[in-house]
Design an enzyme around this catalytic site. Structure first.
Site, short mmCIF file in Angstrom:
data_model
loop_
_atom_site.label_atom_id
_atom_site.label_comp_id
_atom_site.label_asym_id
_atom_site.label_seq_id
_atom_site.Cartn_x
_atom_site.Cartn_y
_atom_site.Cartn_z
CB SER A 4 3.25 -5.86 -29.01
OG SER A 4 4.33 -6.47 -28.32
CE1 TYR B 129 -0.25 -8.57 -26.11
CE2 TYR B 129 2.02 -9.01 -26.73
CZ TYR B 129 1.04 -8.13 -26.31
OH TYR B 129 1.37 -6.81 -26.12
#
Length: 260
Positions: free
Chosen positions: A149, A166
């Protein structure tokens, strides 16, 4: 000499796509299938998997579903067993299953940290290891595509998301990709990563609601968020002969957000 069409063809190839029942995973499974690969999609919920397989079949893709909760270590080998039962071997592994959790870093729950890190990092190590040992290394060939990501390439702008686990996990995926590529190139295994920016999905729904799609799009040089076809080209490149001399790389697909 191969034509461009031949280089991008996946006819006769096989693929396992985790988190493949919806969103980005389903988009990538469709892309691989459209190029001729037979596909196993995996996720936790059988009902969503059945819908995904029906959709893929309607598009002419040979697809199978295997339910597995990859946050559990004991789910890895049964998933590989079932996939090999359907496909015979695994040419392409797309490690897409993932999770996020938002909370301020100073109050971030350990339970949340462990949940995100176990699924986003530990599970891709365990699954990559199992697939390589049981299929790719013996055949001296394979493609592993990890979904990172742009959150793994930088921190979050002030006043936006608070997703320390994350971001950390996706940064780990980037260097996992580099390190694995360095070790497994000797076995003919290419390892690359895709780092999506904002794509509307179940995982990003909260962020989109809190910040707003228009504001997020304004932060991208191309002025748009990711769409239903924007990962298809990259996953086919990394999976096919067209990408045979690419390994250890992370490609951001984010409308230019990470470039400015």
């Amino acid at each position: 000499m191969s034509t461009t069409q031949e280089l991008f063809s996946l006819k006769g190839k096989t693929a396992l796509v985790t988190g493949g029942s919806r969103g980005l995973g389903l988009q990538m499974a469709l892309a691989l299938g459209e190029q001729g690969a037979s596909v196993v999609v995996s996720a936790r919920k059988q009902g969503e998997l059945d819908e995904a397989v029906a959709f893929l079949a309607s598009q002419g893709v040979t697809a199978y579903a295997v339910a597995a909760d990859l946050s559990r270590e004991d789910a890895v080998n049964p998933l590989v067993d079932a996939t090999l039962g359907h496909l015979g071997h695994i040419d392409i592994l797309v490690n897409n299953a993932g999770a996020t959790w938002g909370a301020p870093a100073e109050d971030y729950p350990l339970e949340a940290w462990d949940k995100v890190m176990n699924l986003n990092v530990r599970s891709i190590f365990l699954l990559s290891q199992a697939v390589a040992k049981r299929s790719m290394i013996p055949r001296q060939a394979g493609r592993i595509i990890n979904i990172a990501s742009i959150a793994g390439l930088a921190g979050n702008p002030p006043g936006t998301m608070k997703t320390i686990a994350y971001n950390t996990s996706k940064a780990a995926v980037v260097n996992f990709t580099r390190t694995l590529a360095g070790e497994w190139g000797a076995y003919g295994i290419n390892v690359n990563a895709i780092a999506p920016g904002f794509f509307p999905s179940k995982m990003t729904a909260g962020v989109l609601q809190a910040i707003g799609e228009e504001k997020l799009a304004m932060g991208a040089p191309l002025g748009r968020l990711g769409g239903d076809e924007d990962l298809k080209g990259a996953v086919v490149l990394f999976a096919s002969a067209a990408g045979r001399h690419i390994t250890g790389q992370t490609l951001a697909i984010d409308g230019g957000v990470s470039a400015v």
